[in-house]
Design a protein around this motif. Structure first.
Motif, PDB file in Angstrom:
ATOM      1  N   LEU A  52       0.905  -1.269  -0.056  1.00 23.50           N
ATOM      2  CA  LEU A  52      -0.035  -0.107  -0.008  1.00 23.50           C
ATOM      3  C   LEU A  52       0.587   0.970   0.571  1.00 23.50           C
ATOM      4  O   LEU A  52       1.902   1.271   0.368  1.00 23.50           O
ATOM      5  N   PRO A  53       0.484   2.463  -0.776  1.00 27.81           N
ATOM      6  CA  PRO A  53       1.193   3.604  -0.603  1.00 27.81           C
ATOM      7  C   PRO A  53       1.584   3.944   1.303  1.00 27.81           C
ATOM      8  O   PRO A  53       3.336   4.610   1.297  1.00 27.81           O
ATOM      9  N   GLU A  54       0.729   3.875   2.053  1.00 34.76           N
ATOM     10  CA  GLU A  54       0.857   4.188   3.054  1.00 34.76           C
ATOM     11  C   GLU A  54       2.265   3.101   3.675  1.00 34.76           C
ATOM     12  O   GLU A  54       2.808   3.475   5.249  1.00 34.76           O
ATOM     13  N   TYR A  55       2.286   2.016   2.360  1.00 33.30           N
ATOM     14  CA  TYR A  55       4.341   1.415   3.664  1.00 33.30           C
ATOM     15  C   TYR A  55       5.608   2.098   3.229  1.00 33.30           C
ATOM     16  O   TYR A  55       5.807   2.457   3.692  1.00 33.30           O
ATOM     17  N   GLY A  56       5.166   2.799   2.246  1.00 36.57           N
ATOM     18  CA  GLY A  56       6.502   3.673   1.494  1.00 36.57           C
ATOM     19  C   GLY A  56       6.608   4.694   2.165  1.00 36.57           C
ATOM     20  O   GLY A  56       6.368   5.548   3.279  1.00 36.57           O
ATOM     21  N   GLY A  57       8.207   5.814   1.730  1.00 35.76           N
ATOM     22  CA  GLY A  57       7.940   6.909   2.514  1.00 35.76           C
ATOM     23  C   GLY A  57       9.580   6.264   3.402  1.00 35.76           C
ATOM     24  O   GLY A  57       9.321   4.812   4.018  1.00 35.76           O
ATOM     25  N   CYS A  58      10.518   7.335   4.125  1.00 30.17           N
ATOM     26  CA  CYS A  58      11.172   6.904   4.474  1.00 30.17           C
ATOM     27  C   CYS A  58      10.817   6.495   6.314  1.00 30.17           C
ATOM     28  O   CYS A  58      11.111   7.923   6.776  1.00 30.17           O
ATOM     29  N   LYS A  59      10.414   5.984   6.841  1.00 29.24           N
ATOM     30  CA  LYS A  59      10.080   5.858   8.150  1.00 29.24           C
ATOM     31  C   LYS A  59      10.097   4.827   8.401  1.00 29.24           C
ATOM     32  O   LYS A  59       9.889   3.480   8.000  1.00 29.24           O
ATOM     33  N   SER A  60      10.929   4.180   9.594  1.00 30.36           N
ATOM     34  CA  SER A  60      10.955   2.802  10.276  1.00 30.36           C
ATOM     35  C   SER A  60       9.189   2.063  10.555  1.00 30.36           C
ATOM     36  O   SER A  60       9.964   1.395  10.386  1.00 30.36           O
ATOM     37  N   TRP A  61       8.258   1.964  11.115  1.00 27.25           N
ATOM     38  CA  TRP A  61       7.378   1.741  11.929  1.00 27.25           C
ATOM     39  C   TRP A  61       6.230   1.866  10.590  1.00 27.25           C
ATOM     40  O   TRP A  61       5.761   2.897  10.676  1.00 27.25           O
ATOM     41  N   ILE A  62       5.786   0.529   9.905  1.00 27.19           N
ATOM     42  CA  ILE A  62       3.917   1.058   9.770  1.00 27.19           C
ATOM     43  C   ILE A  62       3.217   0.075  10.153  1.00 27.19           C
ATOM     44  O   ILE A  62       4.413  -0.779  11.224  1.00 27.19           O
ATOM     45  N   GLU A  63       2.281   0.426  10.175  1.00 27.64           N
ATOM     46  CA  GLU A  63       0.993  -0.719  10.568  1.00 27.64           C
ATOM     47  C   GLU A  63       0.297  -1.385   9.725  1.00 27.64           C
ATOM     48  O   GLU A  63      -0.317  -0.854   8.447  1.00 27.64           O
ATOM     49  N   LEU A  64       0.589  -3.021   9.197  1.00 28.40           N
ATOM     50  CA  LEU A  64       0.309  -3.672   8.224  1.00 28.40           C
ATOM     51  C   LEU A  64      -1.527  -3.881   8.863  1.00 28.40           C
ATOM     52  O   LEU A  64      -2.092  -3.997   9.893  1.00 28.40           O
ATOM     53  N   GLN A  65      -2.444  -3.321   7.634  1.00 29.87           N
ATOM     54  CA  GLN A  65      -3.764  -2.631   7.823  1.00 29.87           C
ATOM     55  C   GLN A  65      -3.971  -5.328   7.636  1.00 29.87           C
ATOM     56  O   GLN A  65      -4.175  -6.066   7.047  1.00 29.87           O
ATOM     57  N   GLU A  66      -4.845  -5.752   8.544  1.00 33.19           N
ATOM     58  CA  GLU A  66      -5.327  -6.526   8.806  1.00 33.19           C
ATOM     59  C   GLU A  66      -4.549  -8.307   9.107  1.00 33.19           C
ATOM     60  O   GLU A  66      -4.755  -8.691   8.876  1.00 33.19           O
ATOM     61  N   LEU A  67      -3.800  -7.890   9.726  1.00 25.39           N
ATOM     62  CA  LEU A  67      -2.721  -9.134   9.316  1.00 25.39           C
ATOM     63  C   LEU A  67      -2.406  -9.179  11.288  1.00 25.39           C
ATOM     64  O   LEU A  67      -1.825  -8.460  11.744  1.00 25.39           O
ATOM     65  N   PRO A  68      -2.407 -10.009  11.949  1.00 26.93           N
ATOM     66  CA  PRO A  68      -2.890 -10.685  13.199  1.00 26.93           C
ATOM     67  C   PRO A  68      -1.273 -10.964  13.723  1.00 26.93           C
ATOM     68  O   PRO A  68      -0.111 -11.259  12.137  1.00 26.93           O
ATOM     69  N   ARG A  69      -0.633 -11.385  14.671  1.00 28.60           N
ATOM     70  CA  ARG A  69       0.476 -11.987  15.510  1.00 28.60           C
ATOM     71  C   ARG A  69       0.227 -12.911  13.933  1.00 28.60           C
ATOM     72  O   ARG A  69      -0.455 -13.950  13.996  1.00 28.60           O
ATOM     73  N   PRO A  70       1.482 -14.100  14.445  1.00 31.32           N
ATOM     74  CA  PRO A  70       1.996 -14.965  13.242  1.00 31.32           C
ATOM     75  C   PRO A  70       1.696 -16.553  14.392  1.00 31.32           C
ATOM     76  O   PRO A  70       1.827 -16.462  15.774  1.00 31.32           O
ATOM     77  N   ASP A  71       1.067 -16.922  14.071  1.00 30.64           N
ATOM     78  CA  ASP A  71       0.882 -18.208  14.781  1.00 30.64           C
ATOM     79  C   ASP A  71       2.156 -18.939  15.556  1.00 30.64           C
ATOM     80  O   ASP A  71       2.885 -18.772  14.123  1.00 30.64           O
ATOM     81  N   LYS A  72       2.157 -19.272  16.440  1.00 34.87           N
ATOM     82  CA  LYS A  72       4.119 -20.012  16.576  1.00 34.87           C
ATOM     83  C   LYS A  72       3.930 -20.804  15.862  1.00 34.87           C
ATOM     84  O   LYS A  72       5.330 -21.337  15.934  1.00 34.87           O
ATOM     85  N   ASP A  73       2.939 -22.151  15.691  1.00 29.23           N
ATOM     86  CA  ASP A  73       3.529 -23.024  14.052  1.00 29.23           C
ATOM     87  C   ASP A  73       3.743 -22.693  13.579  1.00 29.23           C
ATOM     88  O   ASP A  73       4.212 -22.889  12.712  1.00 29.23           O
ATOM     89  N   ASN A  74       4.281 -21.783  12.747  1.00 29.98           N
ATOM     90  CA  ASN A  74       3.997 -20.753  11.466  1.00 29.98           C
ATOM     91  C   ASN A  74       5.247 -20.245  12.075  1.00 29.98           C
ATOM     92  O   ASN A  74       6.282 -19.637  10.757  1.00 29.98           O
ATOM     93  N   LEU A  75       6.040 -20.068  13.132  1.00 35.45           N
ATOM     94  CA  LEU A  75       7.545 -19.762  13.779  1.00 35.45           C
ATOM     95  C   LEU A  75       8.660 -20.658  13.756  1.00 35.45           C
ATOM     96  O   LEU A  75       8.115 -21.523  14.234  1.00 35.45           O
ATOM     97  N   THR A  76      10.202 -20.286  13.283  1.00 32.67           N
ATOM     98  CA  THR A  76      11.119 -21.303  13.535  1.00 32.67           C
ATOM     99  C   THR A  76      12.253 -20.339  12.803  1.00 32.67           C
ATOM    100  O   THR A  76      12.667 -19.845  13.256  1.00 32.67           O
ATOM    101  N   PRO A  77      12.093 -20.639  14.854  1.00 35.90           N
ATOM    102  CA  PRO A  77      13.882 -19.785  15.321  1.00 35.90           C
ATOM    103  C   PRO A  77      14.721 -20.211  14.710  1.00 35.90           C
ATOM    104  O   PRO A  77      15.526 -21.188  13.809  1.00 35.90           O
ATOM    105  N   VAL A  78      15.620 -18.415  14.123  1.00 38.69           N
ATOM    106  CA  VAL A  78      16.523 -19.558  12.414  1.00 38.69           C
ATOM    107  C   VAL A  78      17.889 -19.288  13.732  1.00 38.69           C
ATOM    108  O   VAL A  78      18.544 -20.645  12.911  1.00 38.69           O
TER     109      VAL A  78
END
Length: 196
Positions: free
Chosen positions: A150-176
């Motif tokens: 989305l256009p609002e994700y652009g620009g020189c800023k560090s943080w963005i709020e992703l629309q309608e995206l929850p935290r990842p489920d633990k079963d979708n995460l593998t520690p590096v």
């Protein structure tokens, strides 16, 4: 801004290094358009949102410049949906060190991918503000997410709020790195930063 939707924008090449366990830190002063005019850690966990436009091979140490090449090839991949950005990583902040001198920064040279001059340039920019060194424990998303660019994700800023995206489920995460591997690498980094 809800914690579950926040993302930190970072070079795609740097995210790749984090995902391979080659690097544990990010150096941040904040973007030109930061709401507060300086960097602050907005959450202790977040998605890493890849950016491509400011990456330059010559800003990286020669042995890791392939990360930029790889990320640009990925960007041109026919499998990448037009108008979409792929998220591959979730990060947890283990520490946020504040660096104010070139001497302190030089102790971190072996722990990051950037040429010394570029790292020093980051330190000198907005000289009155310290350089944040974020120590991250990174997790790979087993099932990468694609989100609209989305256009609002652009620009020189560090943080963005992703629309309608929850935290990842633990079963979708593998520690590096395993907890033991991460703790040992973090110990070495902390010792280097404290050394005189």
């Amino acid at each position: 801004m809800g914690e579950h939707t926040i993302a930190l924008k970072e070079w795609a090449s740097t995210i790749s290094a984090l995902l391979e366990g080659e690097q544990l830190i990010l150096l941040r002063k904040g973007g030109i358009h930061e709401e507060t005019r300086h960097f602050e850690t907005r959450s202790d966990s977040f998605y890493l949102y890849p950016t491509y436009e400011h990456q330059r091979r010559e800003l990286l140490k020669p042995e890791v410049r392939h990360y930029v090449d790889d990320s640009l090839r990925e960007l041109e991949s026919p499998g990448l949906l037009t108008g979409q950005t792929y998220l591959y990583a979730w990060a947890e902040v283990a520490d946020d060190f504040l660096v104010t001198s070139e001497q302190e920064l030089s102790r971190l040279y072996d722990f990051h991918m950037w040429e010394a001059n570029f790292a020093e340039e980051r330190l000198r920019w907005k000289r009155q503000d310290p350089l944040h060194v974020l120590l991250l424990r990174v997790h790979r998303l087993n099932r990468p997410l694609h989100v609209p660019a989305l256009p609002e994700y652009g620009g020189c800023k560090s943080w963005i709020e992703l629309q309608e995206l929850p935290r990842p489920d633990k079963d979708n995460l593998t520690p590096v790195l395993s907890l033991t591997e991460f703790a040992e690498k973090a110990r070495v980094l902390r010792r280097a930063l404290r050394s005189s």
